[in-house]
Design a protein around this motif. Structure first.
Motif, PDB file in Angstrom:
ATOM      1  N   ILE A   1     -23.399  10.625  47.265  1.00  0.00           N
ATOM      2  CA  ILE A   1     -23.061   9.521  48.160  1.00  0.00           C
ATOM      3  C   ILE A   1     -24.209   9.300  49.137  1.00  0.00           C
ATOM      4  O   ILE A   1     -25.097  10.146  49.295  1.00  0.00           O
ATOM      5  CB  ILE A   1     -21.756   9.787  48.942  1.00  0.00           C
ATOM      6  CG1 ILE A   1     -21.938  10.969  49.909  1.00  0.00           C
ATOM      7  CG2 ILE A   1     -20.594  10.029  47.984  1.00  0.00           C
ATOM      8  CD1 ILE A   1     -20.763  11.160  50.847  1.00  0.00           C
ATOM      9  N   SER A   2     -24.188   8.149  49.789  1.00  0.00           N
ATOM     10  CA  SER A   2     -25.150   7.834  50.842  1.00  0.00           C
ATOM     11  C   SER A   2     -24.435   7.817  52.189  1.00  0.00           C
ATOM     12  O   SER A   2     -23.248   7.466  52.260  1.00  0.00           O
ATOM     13  CB  SER A   2     -25.794   6.466  50.603  1.00  0.00           C
ATOM     14  OG  SER A   2     -26.497   6.439  49.381  1.00  0.00           O
ATOM     15  N   LEU A   3     -25.149   8.185  53.229  1.00  0.00           N
ATOM     16  CA  LEU A   3     -24.625   8.115  54.587  1.00  0.00           C
ATOM     17  C   LEU A   3     -25.544   7.258  55.450  1.00  0.00           C
ATOM     18  O   LEU A   3     -26.772   7.418  55.414  1.00  0.00           O
ATOM     19  CB  LEU A   3     -24.538   9.510  55.221  1.00  0.00           C
ATOM     20  CG  LEU A   3     -23.410  10.452  54.816  1.00  0.00           C
ATOM     21  CD1 LEU A   3     -23.502  11.737  55.632  1.00  0.00           C
ATOM     22  CD2 LEU A   3     -22.053   9.802  55.010  1.00  0.00           C
TER      23      LEU A   3
ATOM     24  N   LYS B   1     -26.981  12.213  48.704  1.00  0.00           N
ATOM     25  CA  LYS B   1     -28.231  11.811  48.061  1.00  0.00           C
ATOM     26  C   LYS B   1     -29.145  11.091  49.039  1.00  0.00           C
ATOM     27  O   LYS B   1     -30.379  11.206  48.952  1.00  0.00           O
ATOM     28  CB  LYS B   1     -27.940  10.915  46.859  1.00  0.00           C
ATOM     29  CG  LYS B   1     -29.197  10.537  46.075  1.00  0.00           C
ATOM     30  CD  LYS B   1     -28.852   9.704  44.866  1.00  0.00           C
ATOM     31  CE  LYS B   1     -30.104   9.351  44.074  1.00  0.00           C
ATOM     32  NZ  LYS B   1     -29.785   8.503  42.893  1.00  0.00           N
ATOM     33  N   ALA B   2     -28.553  10.317  49.951  1.00  0.00           N
ATOM     34  CA  ALA B   2     -29.358   9.559  50.913  1.00  0.00           C
ATOM     35  C   ALA B   2     -28.688   9.601  52.269  1.00  0.00           C
ATOM     36  O   ALA B   2     -27.459   9.552  52.369  1.00  0.00           O
ATOM     37  CB  ALA B   2     -29.539   8.115  50.449  1.00  0.00           C
ATOM     38  N   LEU B   3     -29.506   9.685  53.307  1.00  0.00           N
ATOM     39  CA  LEU B   3     -28.999   9.687  54.680  1.00  0.00           C
ATOM     40  C   LEU B   3     -29.996   8.920  55.539  1.00  0.00           C
ATOM     41  O   LEU B   3     -31.199   9.180  55.483  1.00  0.00           O
ATOM     42  CB  LEU B   3     -28.838  11.122  55.192  1.00  0.00           C
ATOM     43  CG  LEU B   3     -28.094  11.336  56.521  1.00  0.00           C
ATOM     44  CD1 LEU B   3     -27.526  12.743  56.589  1.00  0.00           C
ATOM     45  CD2 LEU B   3     -29.004  11.107  57.725  1.00  0.00           C
ATOM     46  N   HIS B   4     -29.476   7.970  56.311  1.00  0.00           N
ATOM     47  CA  HIS B   4     -30.359   7.149  57.133  1.00  0.00           C
ATOM     48  C   HIS B   4     -29.812   7.039  58.549  1.00  0.00           C
ATOM     49  O   HIS B   4     -28.624   6.778  58.742  1.00  0.00           O
ATOM     50  CB  HIS B   4     -30.496   5.747  56.534  1.00  0.00           C
ATOM     51  CG  HIS B   4     -31.427   4.851  57.293  1.00  0.00           C
ATOM     52  ND1 HIS B   4     -32.802   4.995  57.253  1.00  0.00           N
ATOM     53  CD2 HIS B   4     -31.186   3.811  58.125  1.00  0.00           C
ATOM     54  CE1 HIS B   4     -33.365   4.073  58.019  1.00  0.00           C
ATOM     55  NE2 HIS B   4     -32.407   3.351  58.562  1.00  0.00           N
TER      56      HIS B   4
ATOM     57  N   ILE C   1     -23.277  19.136  50.215  1.00  0.00           N
ATOM     58  CA  ILE C   1     -24.332  19.666  49.354  1.00  0.00           C
ATOM     59  C   ILE C   1     -25.459  18.637  49.329  1.00  0.00           C
ATOM     60  O   ILE C   1     -25.207  17.430  49.206  1.00  0.00           O
ATOM     61  CB  ILE C   1     -23.804  19.906  47.930  1.00  0.00           C
ATOM     62  CG1 ILE C   1     -22.651  20.916  47.953  1.00  0.00           C
ATOM     63  CG2 ILE C   1     -24.919  20.381  47.002  1.00  0.00           C
ATOM     64  CD1 ILE C   1     -21.885  20.992  46.644  1.00  0.00           C
ATOM     65  N   ILE C   2     -26.686  19.077  49.458  1.00  0.00           N
ATOM     66  CA  ILE C   2     -27.820  18.157  49.415  1.00  0.00           C
ATOM     67  C   ILE C   2     -28.248  17.967  47.959  1.00  0.00           C
ATOM     68  O   ILE C   2     -28.468  18.944  47.242  1.00  0.00           O
ATOM     69  CB  ILE C   2     -28.999  18.683  50.248  1.00  0.00           C
ATOM     70  CG1 ILE C   2     -28.575  18.877  51.702  1.00  0.00           C
ATOM     71  CG2 ILE C   2     -30.179  17.721  50.176  1.00  0.00           C
ATOM     72  CD1 ILE C   2     -29.663  19.484  52.572  1.00  0.00           C
ATOM     73  N   ALA C   3     -28.345  16.718  47.532  1.00  0.00           N
ATOM     74  CA  ALA C   3     -28.753  16.423  46.160  1.00  0.00           C
ATOM     75  C   ALA C   3     -30.191  16.887  45.926  1.00  0.00           C
ATOM     76  O   ALA C   3     -31.000  16.981  46.851  1.00  0.00           O
ATOM     77  CB  ALA C   3     -28.638  14.928  45.890  1.00  0.00           C
ATOM     78  N   GLU C   4     -30.494  17.149  44.685  1.00  0.00           N
ATOM     79  CA  GLU C   4     -31.835  17.630  44.345  1.00  0.00           C
ATOM     80  C   GLU C   4     -32.897  16.586  44.687  1.00  0.00           C
ATOM     81  O   GLU C   4     -33.974  16.911  45.187  1.00  0.00           O
ATOM     82  CB  GLU C   4     -31.891  17.981  42.851  1.00  0.00           C
ATOM     83  CG  GLU C   4     -33.219  18.575  42.412  1.00  0.00           C
ATOM     84  CD  GLU C   4     -33.204  18.991  40.956  1.00  0.00           C
ATOM     85  OE1 GLU C   4     -34.296  19.203  40.396  1.00  0.00           O
ATOM     86  OE2 GLU C   4     -32.105  19.104  40.377  1.00  0.00           O
ATOM     87  N   ASN C   5     -32.613  15.323  44.419  1.00  0.00           N
ATOM     88  CA  ASN C   5     -33.569  14.236  44.662  1.00  0.00           C
ATOM     89  C   ASN C   5     -33.158  13.415  45.887  1.00  0.00           C
ATOM     90  O   ASN C   5     -33.151  12.186  45.868  1.00  0.00           O
ATOM     91  CB  ASN C   5     -33.671  13.330  43.442  1.00  0.00           C
ATOM     92  CG  ASN C   5     -32.321  12.737  43.046  1.00  0.00           C
ATOM     93  OD1 ASN C   5     -31.266  13.273  43.411  1.00  0.00           O
ATOM     94  ND2 ASN C   5     -32.328  11.649  42.310  1.00  0.00           N
TER      95      ASN C   5
END
Length: 454
Positions: free
Chosen positions: A52-54, A106-109, A135-139
């Motif tokens: 997911i993205s945040l 996967k993404a955090l901004h 959990i932090i995604a690999e990419n």
């Protein structure tokens, strides 16, 4: 660029960071329960693979920039930092209760407002509080918006230490007259300092935001800004048109007259000269209003066909679910949108009642989902098709009729099953998307809702 085309197509229109656009959300039938259901559906189908993205909205600024249309709170009292961080972490806990497993981020901004209004330590507290339950995604990709005047080496190091590798600096324009008009005084030396510091620490992507069409801004002002930007060679650029929307409550754009804003014809010339100067040093145009060096992941995602667009703009990282935390933040489950309350006081009050602080939204129907995909295709790839047949919708014949004149003007090519935007038409992609926007076509606004397309 033909002045006749600029004059013809310079009309109010959405930027299409979403479809349906916010003014056309069906808030009457929307409910928090529906939003939770749509998010759970997205999370269940995508979390194990793409994550997911945040987006976290940090609304505080020490001074008001009069070009800005974002939701912000002006204050010099930094005691507001800790209560706000605690509230955001409380909101995150409410979302976590909806999921059956730990989310993969996967993404955090971090956006705003001014994220670097917050101290480095408080920003670390916020991010660690988020990541503690995920959990932090690999990419993964973590990014933040930094103000060149108050971003310190300590800010950059603290966020680097918790995983950030991309930073975007709001430059806007380097001319003194323009800076005074938009109440954003920041010398080139400040931008140079924070750009070099980020690279020295290890950031792999540094971005600059530049705006054309600002009050009192001339063609020479834009050339001067681009030439200075070229000397720093940021990895990517957002080079976009100032959205003059003074009717939006509280955005500060009453500090100058409408006549102080450049005409559509001048704005187009500013864009064209900027684009030319950027191309000379290897920048490639990405979608609408964005540029990147070939070494940047934004360019690479365009080449691979993975470029995505959402409320944060263009992204090389697509996830089905994007959760917005903080006041006014917008979330996207792909099946629905939800926006948080805009008042900090209301935000705190709802969280104290253990309620996710959403106040409006929209659940997409079948037609919405199909039209959304077409608009995304046009905005990200400048072409769309209705093969496979599930991308056909009943209003498509009417859309194609509306595109006939644009085809005659050389802005696009139509085939039996597709539409492709020509290089000549790329500056008018918002207008082309408007033809697909069936909700806008069915109910034209009685007052101006959007900024001008040029």
């Amino acid at each position: 660029m033909s002045n006749a085309l600029v004059n013809k197509y310079n009309i109010p229109g959405p930027r299409y960071t979403s479809y349906p656009t916010v003014p056309y959300w069906d808030n009457t039938s929307f409910s928090l329960s529906q939003w939770k259901t749509s998010l759970h559906k997205a999370f269940s189908s995508s979390n194990s693979e793409e994550g997911i993205s945040l987006y976290i909205h940090l609304p505080f600024c020490e001074s008001l920039c009069t070009f800005c249309g974002c939701n912000k709170r002006i204050t010099k009292q930094h005691g507001v930092e800790s209560p706000y961080i605690n509230a955001v972490l409380k909101e995150w806990q409410l979302y976590l209760k909806l999921f059956d497993e730990k989310p993969i981020i996967k993404a955090l901004h971090l956006g705003g407002g001014t994220p670097t209004f917050f101290s480095p330590q408080n920003l670390k507290t916020l991010i660690n509080g988020i990541l503690k339950h995920a959990i932090i995604a690999e990419n993964y990709e973590f990014s933040f918006e930094g103000h060149p005047n108050n971003t310190t080496k300590e800010h950059l190091q603290a966020l680097y230490d918790v995983g950030f590798r991309r930073v975007s600096y709001g430059v806007q324009d380097y001319n003194d007259t323009v800076q005074k008009a938009i109440h954003r005084i920041q010398p080139f030396e400040n931008v140079k300092r924070v750009t070099e510091q980020a690279r020295a620490i290890g950031y792999t992507s540094v971005s600059h935001d530049i705006i054309f069409g600002l009050p009192f801004q001339s063609l020479e002002h834009v050339k001067e800004t681009i030439l200075k930007t070229k000397s720093l060679l940021p990895d990517r650029l957002a080079f976009y048109s100032y959205a003059h929307v003074p009717w939006v409550k509280g955005n500060g754009q009453r500090g100058f007259k409408d006549s102080d804003v450049p005409s559509g014809e001048l704005k187009r010339k500013q864009y064209e000269i900027g684009k030319q100067l950027l191309a000379e040093v290897g920048y490639e145009e990405i979608g609408m209003d964005h540029f990147a060096l070939k070494s940047d992941t934004l360019y690479q995602s365009m080449i691979s066909g993975d470029l995505h667009r959402n409320f944060m703009g263009y992204s090389d990282s697509k996830t089905m679910a994007m959760i917005g935390l903080g006041v006014s933040a917008i979330s996207d489950s792909w099946y629905g949108f939800a926006q948080n309350v805009k008042s900090i006081e209301d935000y705190y009050k709802l969280l104290d009642a253990d309620t996710i602080p959403v106040y409006r939204g929209h659940i997409l129907n079948e037609e919405d989902l199909i039209v959304r995909q077409h608009i995304l295709n046009l905005m990200c790839r400048f072409k769309t098709s209705w093969t496979p047949t599930y991308l056909y919708f009943d209003a498509l014949p009417d859309v194609l009729v509306k595109l006939e004149e644009m085809e005659h003007d050389g802005l696009l090519l139509r085939t039996k099953n597709s539409v492709e935007v020509t290089p000549k038409g790329q500056p008018f992609v918002r207008n082309i998307c408007m033809a697909f926007d069936v909700l806008l076509q069915r109910k034209q606004p009685h007052t101006q809702l959007f900024s001008m397309t040029v």
